[in-house]
Motif scaffolding. Structure first.
Motif, short mmCIF file in Angstrom:
data_model
loop_
_atom_site.label_atom_id
_atom_site.label_comp_id
_atom_site.label_asym_id
_atom_site.label_seq_id
_atom_site.Cartn_x
_atom_site.Cartn_y
_atom_site.Cartn_z
N ALA A 188 75.13 -53.03 69.28
CA ALA A 188 74.92 -53.30 70.70
C ALA A 188 76.27 -53.51 71.36
O ALA A 188 77.25 -53.87 70.70
CB ALA A 188 74.04 -54.52 70.90
N GLN A 189 76.31 -53.27 72.67
CA GLN A 189 77.54 -53.51 73.44
C GLN A 189 77.18 -54.37 74.64
O GLN A 189 76.25 -54.05 75.38
CB GLN A 189 78.17 -52.20 73.90
N ARG A 190 77.92 -55.47 74.82
CA ARG A 190 77.66 -56.40 75.92
C ARG A 190 78.88 -56.46 76.84
O ARG A 190 79.93 -56.95 76.43
CB ARG A 190 77.33 -57.79 75.37
N PRO A 191 78.77 -55.99 78.07
CA PRO A 191 79.91 -56.06 78.99
C PRO A 191 80.05 -57.43 79.64
O PRO A 191 79.08 -58.01 80.11
CB PRO A 191 79.58 -54.99 80.04
N VAL A 192 81.26 -57.95 79.64
CA VAL A 192 81.56 -59.26 80.24
C VAL A 192 82.87 -59.11 81.02
O VAL A 192 83.85 -58.55 80.52
CB VAL A 192 81.68 -60.35 79.17
N GLU A 193 82.91 -59.64 82.23
CA GLU A 193 84.04 -59.44 83.13
C GLU A 193 85.28 -60.25 82.74
O GLU A 193 86.40 -59.76 82.75
CB GLU A 193 83.63 -59.80 84.56
N LEU A 194 85.09 -61.54 82.41
CA LEU A 194 86.22 -62.45 82.27
C LEU A 194 86.61 -62.66 80.81
O LEU A 194 85.75 -62.83 79.94
CB LEU A 194 85.88 -63.81 82.89
N ALA A 225 88.02 -65.30 79.48
CA ALA A 225 87.61 -66.63 79.02
C ALA A 225 86.15 -66.64 78.59
O ALA A 225 85.79 -67.27 77.59
CB ALA A 225 87.84 -67.66 80.14
N MET A 226 85.28 -65.91 79.32
CA MET A 226 83.87 -65.87 78.95
C MET A 226 83.65 -65.06 77.68
O MET A 226 82.81 -65.41 76.85
CB MET A 226 83.06 -65.28 80.11
N ILE A 227 84.42 -63.99 77.51
CA ILE A 227 84.33 -63.22 76.25
C ILE A 227 84.62 -64.13 75.07
O ILE A 227 83.89 -64.14 74.07
CB ILE A 227 85.31 -62.03 76.28
N LEU A 228 85.70 -64.92 75.18
CA LEU A 228 86.08 -65.80 74.07
C LEU A 228 85.04 -66.88 73.83
O LEU A 228 84.75 -67.24 72.68
CB LEU A 228 87.45 -66.41 74.35
N LEU A 229 84.44 -67.41 74.88
CA LEU A 229 83.39 -68.42 74.73
C LEU A 229 82.18 -67.84 74.01
O LEU A 229 81.59 -68.49 73.13
CB LEU A 229 82.98 -68.98 76.09
N LEU A 230 81.79 -66.62 74.38
CA LEU A 230 80.63 -66.00 73.73
C LEU A 230 80.91 -65.70 72.27
O LEU A 230 80.06 -65.90 71.39
CB LEU A 230 80.27 -64.71 74.47
N VAL A 231 82.13 -65.24 71.98
CA VAL A 231 82.50 -64.98 70.58
C VAL A 231 82.48 -66.28 69.79
O VAL A 231 81.96 -66.34 68.67
CB VAL A 231 83.89 -64.30 70.52
N ALA A 232 83.06 -67.34 70.35
CA ALA A 232 83.10 -68.62 69.64
C ALA A 232 81.72 -69.18 69.37
O ALA A 232 81.50 -69.88 68.37
CB ALA A 232 83.92 -69.63 70.46
N SER A 233 80.76 -68.85 70.24
CA SER A 233 79.39 -69.35 70.04
C SER A 233 78.55 -68.43 69.18
O SER A 233 77.34 -68.63 69.05
CB SER A 233 78.72 -69.55 71.40
N GLY A 234 79.16 -67.39 68.61
CA GLY A 234 78.45 -66.52 67.68
C GLY A 234 77.58 -65.46 68.32
O GLY A 234 76.71 -64.89 67.66
N ARG A 235 77.83 -65.14 69.62
CA ARG A 235 76.99 -64.15 70.31
C ARG A 235 77.46 -62.72 70.08
O ARG A 235 76.82 -61.78 70.57
CB ARG A 235 76.99 -64.43 71.81
N GLY A 236 78.53 -62.54 69.38
CA GLY A 236 79.06 -61.21 69.12
C GLY A 236 80.52 -61.29 68.74
O GLY A 236 81.08 -62.38 68.55
N VAL A 237 81.15 -60.11 68.60
CA VAL A 237 82.58 -60.04 68.31
C VAL A 237 83.25 -59.27 69.43
O VAL A 237 82.60 -58.57 70.21
CB VAL A 237 82.85 -59.36 66.95
N ALA A 297 79.36 -51.57 62.71
CA ALA A 297 78.07 -50.88 62.79
C ALA A 297 76.89 -51.83 63.00
O ALA A 297 75.89 -51.45 63.62
CB ALA A 297 77.86 -50.04 61.53
N ASP A 298 76.98 -53.05 62.52
CA ASP A 298 75.86 -54.00 62.68
C ASP A 298 76.25 -55.17 63.58
O ASP A 298 75.66 -56.25 63.48
CB ASP A 298 75.40 -54.51 61.31
N GLN A 299 77.22 -54.95 64.47
CA GLN A 299 77.70 -56.04 65.31
C GLN A 299 77.40 -55.80 66.79
O GLN A 299 77.34 -54.65 67.25
CB GLN A 299 79.23 -56.18 65.16
N THR A 300 77.23 -56.90 67.53
CA THR A 300 77.22 -56.85 68.99
C THR A 300 78.67 -56.93 69.45
O THR A 300 79.36 -57.92 69.18
CB THR A 300 76.42 -58.01 69.59
N LEU A 301 79.12 -55.89 70.12
CA LEU A 301 80.51 -55.82 70.55
C LEU A 301 80.59 -56.23 72.02
O LEU A 301 80.00 -55.60 72.90
CB LEU A 301 81.04 -54.39 70.37
#
Length: 304
Positions: A219-225, A227-239, A189-193
């Protein structure tokens, strides 16, 4: 003038053998039958096809023209006959695949590479443009196999199980949700997905958890790849929520990611992928082989 394939084969055999006797042997005819056939061709053409009383037997200008036609046409006919024979024997055909699972590209590509080597006469292709109209396309014979996690009761369509997987939460190791043993709908509920850019009806996190529980992420953030999803998650930009095998195969050791199972009503969520094919083609040799390869590659990914 009515020209048949046997006429073309006759003119070619005479040219190759240089005599009526030799051509008759090549064609499996008696010399008398061959002579009769030649007279029939010449009567239709209205001109001699051979220069008589020559050794070897020479073609006339009209005969040379017919020979050129034979040399152009007969190889095409032979190729077509071989193609139809391969189709009938199940050695050749078409395998166009549509994918309803966005993450499945990375799993399917090595499968198709192995398939290509085993079945060089089968035309293979991935049709991503049909991914979200895949079942109607399968019934219209625009594609031949659909990778789907949503089996339906459709006349003439068979769903063959491929493998089971678990959609899991992926977070940075330092994320607060990493301290939980299991994840429920309210945790989003309080996460950027971070998700693939596809309709919610194709995302496990919505179909299996959030939509039934009527929970929306902040919030919901669409990402195509992936590898990029995992990079964003690792950098704390969402789950993110991804199939467990995708995370195992795509995550790097230096990303410091954590996965946690999704639960609903106290039970862990699991899903199954299927290969949907037209029912009368499921046992076709190359179709059955592709399904076997898909299962074998899945085992490798799940062990990875």
């Amino acid at each position: 003038m009515h020209i048949e394939f046997r006429h073309l084969r006759t003119i070619q055999a005479i040219h190759e053998a240089g005599s009526l006797a030799g051509a008759a042997d090549l064609l499996g005819l008696t010399q008398s039958a061959l002579s009769h056939q030649i007279r029939g061709i010449e009567e239709q053409a209205g001109t001699p096809l051979f220069v008589r009383a020559t050794r070897p037997l020479r073609l006339s200008p009209a005969g040379l023209r017919l020979l050129a036609a034979a040399q152009a046409i007969l190889p095409q006919v032979a190729a077509l006959e071989a193609e139809f024979a391969n189709l009938e024997a199940g050695r050749a055909g078409r395998m166009h695949v549509a994918i309803e699972c966005h993450a499945c590209f990375e799993w399917l590509l090595p499968v198709l590479n192995h398939f290509r080597k085993a079945w060089p006469e089968v035309d293979i292709d991935i049709r991503p443009g049909l991914a979200f109209d895949a079942m109607p396309a399968l019934r219209r014979e625009e594609v031949d196999l659909v990778v789907s996690s949503d089996p339906e009761d459709l006349p003439g369509i068979a769903f063959t199980p491929l493998f089971d997987y678990a959609p899991v939460l992926v977070t940075a190791a330092t994320h607060p949700l990493a301290r939980k043993n299991a994840i429920g709908a309210r945790d989003f509920a309080d996460q950027t997905l971070i998700t693939y850019p596809v309709d919610r009806a194709r995302l496990d996190v919505f179909t299996e958890l959030l939509t039934p529980e009527r929970v929306e992420p902040s919030a919901q953030r669409p990402v195509e790849l992936t590898a990029m999803i995992l990079l964003l998650v690792a950098s704390g930009r969402g789950v993110a929520v991804l199939p467990d095998w995708v995370v195992r195969s795509a995550a790097r050791a230096d990303m410091e990611l954590v996965t946690r199972p999704l639960t609903r009503n106290g039970a862990s969520i699991t899903k199954r992928l299927y290969a949907a094919t037209r029912a009368d083609e499921t046992t076709r040799p190359y179709v059955a082989h592709l399904i076997r390869l898909a299962r074998q590659e899945a085992v490798k990914l799940q062990r990875g």
